[in-house]
Design a protein around this motif. Structure first.
Motif, PDB file in Angstrom:
ATOM      1  N   LEU A 234       0.817  -1.216   0.000  1.00  0.00           N
ATOM      2  CA  LEU A 234       0.000   0.000   0.000  1.00  0.00           C
ATOM      3  C   LEU A 234       0.849   1.264   0.000  1.00  0.00           C
ATOM      4  CD1 LEU A 234      -2.726  -0.975   2.627  1.00  0.00           C
ATOM      5  CD2 LEU A 234      -2.935  -0.980   0.136  1.00  0.00           C
ATOM      6  N   ILE A 235       2.139   1.115   0.226  1.00  0.00           N
ATOM      7  CA  ILE A 235       3.027   2.268   0.317  1.00  0.00           C
ATOM      8  C   ILE A 235       3.484   2.671  -1.077  1.00  0.00           C
ATOM      9  CG2 ILE A 235       5.187   3.134   1.289  1.00  0.00           C
ATOM     10  CD1 ILE A 235       4.873   1.043   3.507  1.00  0.00           C
ATOM     11  N   ASP A 236       3.372   3.948  -1.363  1.00  0.00           N
ATOM     12  CA  ASP A 236       3.789   4.474  -2.665  1.00  0.00           C
ATOM     13  C   ASP A 236       5.316   4.566  -2.671  1.00  0.00           C
ATOM     14  OD1 ASP A 236       3.959   5.605  -5.134  1.00  0.00           O
ATOM     15  OD2 ASP A 236       3.229   7.583  -4.539  1.00  0.00           O
ATOM     16  N   ARG A 237       5.942   3.546  -3.251  1.00  0.00           N
ATOM     17  CA  ARG A 237       7.405   3.500  -3.273  1.00  0.00           C
ATOM     18  C   ARG A 237       7.918   3.553  -4.709  1.00  0.00           C
ATOM     19  NH1 ARG A 237       9.314  -1.764  -1.155  1.00  0.00           N
ATOM     20  NH2 ARG A 237       7.368  -2.555  -2.028  1.00  0.00           N
ATOM     21  N   SER A 238       9.074   4.118  -4.872  1.00  0.00           N
ATOM     22  CA  SER A 238       9.734   4.100  -6.174  1.00  0.00           C
ATOM     23  C   SER A 238      11.100   3.463  -5.997  1.00  0.00           C
ATOM     24  CB  SER A 238       9.896   5.523  -6.726  1.00  0.00           C
ATOM     25  OG  SER A 238      10.640   6.331  -5.818  1.00  0.00           O
ATOM     26  N   PRO A 239      11.525   2.616  -6.945  1.00  0.00           N
ATOM     27  CA  PRO A 239      12.845   1.982  -6.801  1.00  0.00           C
ATOM     28  C   PRO A 239      13.948   3.027  -6.884  1.00  0.00           C
ATOM     29  CG  PRO A 239      11.916   1.549  -8.968  1.00  0.00           C
ATOM     30  CD  PRO A 239      10.835   2.208  -8.166  1.00  0.00           C
ATOM     31  N   PRO A 240      15.001   2.860  -6.104  1.00  0.00           N
ATOM     32  CA  PRO A 240      16.093   3.843  -6.146  1.00  0.00           C
ATOM     33  C   PRO A 240      16.862   3.745  -7.454  1.00  0.00           C
ATOM     34  CG  PRO A 240      16.702   1.965  -4.788  1.00  0.00           C
ATOM     35  CD  PRO A 240      15.253   1.776  -5.155  1.00  0.00           C
ATOM     36  N   THR A 241      17.460   4.844  -7.841  1.00  0.00           N
ATOM     37  CA  THR A 241      18.310   4.827  -9.027  1.00  0.00           C
ATOM     38  C   THR A 241      19.578   4.048  -8.718  1.00  0.00           C
ATOM     39  OG1 THR A 241      19.319   6.921  -8.328  1.00  0.00           O
ATOM     40  CG2 THR A 241      17.451   7.045  -9.840  1.00  0.00           C
ATOM     41  N   GLY A 242      20.213   3.554  -9.760  1.00  0.00           N
ATOM     42  CA  GLY A 242      21.420   2.756  -9.559  1.00  0.00           C
ATOM     43  C   GLY A 242      22.529   3.553  -8.901  1.00  0.00           C
ATOM     44  N   ARG A 243      23.261   2.871  -8.027  1.00  0.00           N
ATOM     45  CA  ARG A 243      24.369   3.544  -7.364  1.00  0.00           C
ATOM     46  C   ARG A 243      25.669   3.069  -8.004  1.00  0.00           C
ATOM     47  NH1 ARG A 243      28.528   3.885  -4.422  1.00  0.00           N
ATOM     48  NH2 ARG A 243      28.748   5.231  -2.591  1.00  0.00           N
ATOM     49  N   ILE A 244      26.024   3.657  -9.138  1.00  0.00           N
ATOM     50  CA  ILE A 244      27.246   3.280  -9.820  1.00  0.00           C
ATOM     51  C   ILE A 244      28.259   4.405  -9.641  1.00  0.00           C
ATOM     52  CG2 ILE A 244      28.306   2.656 -12.004  1.00  0.00           C
ATOM     53  CD1 ILE A 244      26.347   0.600 -10.833  1.00  0.00           C
ATOM     54  N   ARG A 245      29.293   4.118  -8.894  1.00  0.00           N
ATOM     55  CA  ARG A 245      30.341   5.114  -8.600  1.00  0.00           C
ATOM     56  C   ARG A 245      31.667   4.549  -9.079  1.00  0.00           C
ATOM     57  NH1 ARG A 245      34.372   8.008  -7.296  1.00  0.00           N
ATOM     58  NH2 ARG A 245      34.273   9.526  -5.565  1.00  0.00           N
ATOM     59  N   ILE A 246      32.249   5.172 -10.086  1.00  0.00           N
ATOM     60  CA  ILE A 246      33.485   4.682 -10.692  1.00  0.00           C
ATOM     61  C   ILE A 246      34.679   5.390 -10.046  1.00  0.00           C
ATOM     62  CG2 ILE A 246      34.772   4.455 -12.840  1.00  0.00           C
ATOM     63  CD1 ILE A 246      32.034   4.610 -14.275  1.00  0.00           C
ATOM     64  N   GLY A 247      35.657   4.617  -9.630  1.00  0.00           N
ATOM     65  CA  GLY A 247      36.856   5.199  -9.025  1.00  0.00           C
ATOM     66  C   GLY A 247      37.838   5.668 -10.080  1.00  0.00           C
ATOM     67  N   ARG A 248      38.548   6.748  -9.761  1.00  0.00           N
ATOM     68  CA  ARG A 248      39.579   7.265 -10.658  1.00  0.00           C
ATOM     69  C   ARG A 248      40.950   6.789 -10.184  1.00  0.00           C
ATOM     70  NH1 ARG A 248      38.577  13.613 -10.784  1.00  0.00           N
ATOM     71  NH2 ARG A 248      38.674  13.242  -8.539  1.00  0.00           N
ATOM     72  N   VAL A 249      41.925   6.820 -11.077  1.00  0.00           N
ATOM     73  CA  VAL A 249      43.271   6.348 -10.737  1.00  0.00           C
ATOM     74  C   VAL A 249      43.807   7.083  -9.521  1.00  0.00           C
ATOM     75  CG1 VAL A 249      45.653   6.194 -11.529  1.00  0.00           C
ATOM     76  CG2 VAL A 249      43.794   5.641 -13.095  1.00  0.00           C
ATOM     77  N   GLU A 250      43.660   8.422  -9.515  1.00  0.00           N
ATOM     78  CA  GLU A 250      44.215   9.202  -8.406  1.00  0.00           C
ATOM     79  C   GLU A 250      43.511   8.892  -7.090  1.00  0.00           C
ATOM     80  OE1 GLU A 250      41.725  12.138 -10.951  1.00  0.00           O
ATOM     81  OE2 GLU A 250      42.962  10.350 -11.227  1.00  0.00           O
ATOM     82  N   GLU A 251      42.227   8.517  -7.143  1.00  0.00           N
ATOM     83  CA  GLU A 251      41.512   8.155  -5.924  1.00  0.00           C
ATOM     84  C   GLU A 251      42.028   6.826  -5.363  1.00  0.00           C
ATOM     85  OE1 GLU A 251      37.094  10.151  -6.371  1.00  0.00           O
ATOM     86  OE2 GLU A 251      37.491   8.307  -7.490  1.00  0.00           O
ATOM     87  N   ILE A 252      42.197   5.849  -6.237  1.00  0.00           N
ATOM     88  CA  ILE A 252      42.703   4.553  -5.789  1.00  0.00           C
ATOM     89  C   ILE A 252      44.119   4.700  -5.236  1.00  0.00           C
ATOM     90  CG2 ILE A 252      43.195   2.181  -6.461  1.00  0.00           C
ATOM     91  CD1 ILE A 252      40.229   2.926  -6.586  1.00  0.00           C
TER      92      ILE A 252
END
Length: 468
Positions: A234-252
């Motif tokens: 009965l709850i009006d829910r919407s699926p969450p958007t995808g959580r795709i987070r790509i790492g960069r070379v400098e971050e790694i």
């Protein structure tokens, strides 16, 4: 309609006029009438009137009566969901023990039908405990379900205080049923929105998915009529958007440098580089032991580190003879050298080489957060996500994002689905659909390579010469 049909109940729609639930006005004599659910808890009808100094009953005006009914409903909600004592001026019609919270509700006497007892029954049932090899859930998934059920209870009482959660668990399961009137409290819906505000949309969606599975079991296995129609639906829910987070070379690089620089944190860099090389989840990385990591001839006169076999914890997909690339192999060499003069560890990724059990994921995440905080001092995007191209999600880089990064790099490298799955141990039949949705972002490198290949094809087929 029988309860067995499990169809969605129609909620009684109160006319939009702000009259509170339970309020009745008849010929100038207002009353508050509890719903059947509240009656079952011990609430009784009450006249909305006061006694004059002479002891005569004087009916409240409509405005006074509406305010009083609202106050009663607020007290009912506070007592039902959070175990708060009922005000003394409601003693005549409140459940026994409600004023001093000595008894959360009459449902406590029926422990077998309390929220807590039925939650424990589900977690101990054969439906939940069935081993993976017999078609049941993976152990990691079971653990996730247990945690999410706990988060559900915290969200309903809007607190992590154990006393409030215990009070909720003692209430009858009917407390979580769909409301019978439009403006009655709907605990599951309120919990969903509280989770969105306090834990994020993906967590809120996941918690309600687990709640739905539990409630479905309550009807199918326990035949609890209040749950015949699943209130989550009965709850009006919407699926969450995808959580795709790509790492960069400098971050790694910043994460690895920070982990190596912090005493006792090098295992974080070990896990990160292996996850980037293999595309594995944290659970699989932490379960990798030295018995399965060996040196094999590389076909060029040398040797390389190879994982002889692995079965993914979540899905049971098996793989074998998975060779590490230069990134993973160099890190394994470093791990091997670090432990060469000490205790031979059981686990490739280990905080304590002498440990007989793999590191707990929650403890790992505590160390991970400390490393990320240090690394973010040099590369702020690790915490903010600013300026990260190709990501659907602008936010902090979490350990699980190493898997997304691997998939994206594999697509840029033009690995086939089978080649990618040979390392990541995804199920090949599902990877095409996953990629189409969002798992591997179409990066500028892929676009440039596509343009080059199409140009070569046009030239080889005589199109360029004929049309240029």
């Amino acid at each position: 309609m029988s309860a067995r049909s499990a169809s969605r109940p129609r909620r009684k729609q109160r006319a939009h006029g702000v009259l509170p639930a339970g309020f009745v006005w008849r010929d100038g004599r207002p009353r508050w009438l509890p719903s059947p659910t509240r009656r079952a808890q011990g609430w009784r009808p009450v006249d909305l009137a006061v006694l004059s100094p002479r002891g005569d009953k004087q009916w409240m005006t409509q405005g006074q009566a509406v305010d009083r009914a609202k106050a009663i409903n607020a007290a009912v909600t506070a007592w039902t969901l959070r175990g708060e004592p009922v005000p003394a001026d409601m003693a005549d019609f409140a459940p026994a023990g409600a004023l001093d919270a000595s008894r959360p509700s009459p449902g406590e006497a029926k422990a077998r039908r309390s929220i807590g007892a039925l939650a424990d029954a589900w977690l101990a049932s054969p439906d939940f405990t069935l081993p993976r090899e017999k078609g049941g859930l993976a152990e990691s998934t079971k653990g996730d379900y247990r945690r999410k059920l706990g988060r559900l209870f915290e969200a309903i009482v809007q607190s992590e205080a154990q006393a409030k959660v215990d009070a909720l668990r003692a209430l009858p399961i009917e407390t979580l049923a769909a409301p019978e009137e439009e403006d009655e409290t709907f605990p599951l819906e309120d919990a969903y929105h509280w989770l969105i505000d306090n834990a994020g949309h993906p967590m809120a969606h996941g918690v309600l998915q687990v709640a739905s599975a539990w409630i479905t079991w309550l009807w199918k296995k326990k035949r609890i009529r209040a749950m015949a129609a699943n209130p989550v639906e009965l709850i009006d829910r919407s699926p969450p958007t995808g959580r795709i987070r790509i790492g960069r070379v400098e971050e790694i690089r910043a994460l690895v440098d920070a982990a190596d620089a912090m005493p006792g944190h090098a295992f974080i860099a070990d896990a990160l580089l292996l996850a980037l090389d293999l595309g594995w989840s944290l659970a699989d990385i932490l379960r990798l032991d030295w018995r399965r990591l060996v040196r094999r001839p590389d076909g060029q006169g040398g040797q390389r580190w190879t994982i002889t076999r692995n079965t993914r914890a979540k899905t049971g997909v098996a793989g074998s003879e998975i060779g590490l690339t230069a990134i993973g192999a160099a890190r394994v060499d470093r791990i091997f050298a670090r432990n060469a003069e000490g205790v031979t560890p059981n686990w490739v990724v280990s905080r304590d080489p002498a440990a007989t059990r793999a590191i707990n994921p929650r403890l790992f995440n505590t160390y991970w957060n400390a490393v990320r905080d240090r690394a973010a001092e040099q590369v702020p995007s690790l915490k903010t996500g600013d300026g990260v191209d190709g990501s659907e999600f602008d936010g902090p880089f979490n350990f699980m994002d190493a898997r997304d990064t691997f998939i994206t790099l594999a697509r840029e490298a033009e690995l086939t689905v089978e080649q990618t799955c040979s390392r990541s141990q995804h199920q090949p039949t599902r990877v095409h659909a996953v990629w189409q949705k969002h798992y591997g972002a179409i990066t500028p490198l892929i676009a440039a390579e596509g343009a080059r290949k199409m140009g070569d094809h046009f030239a080889a087929g005589g199109w360029v010469k004929a049309l240029s």
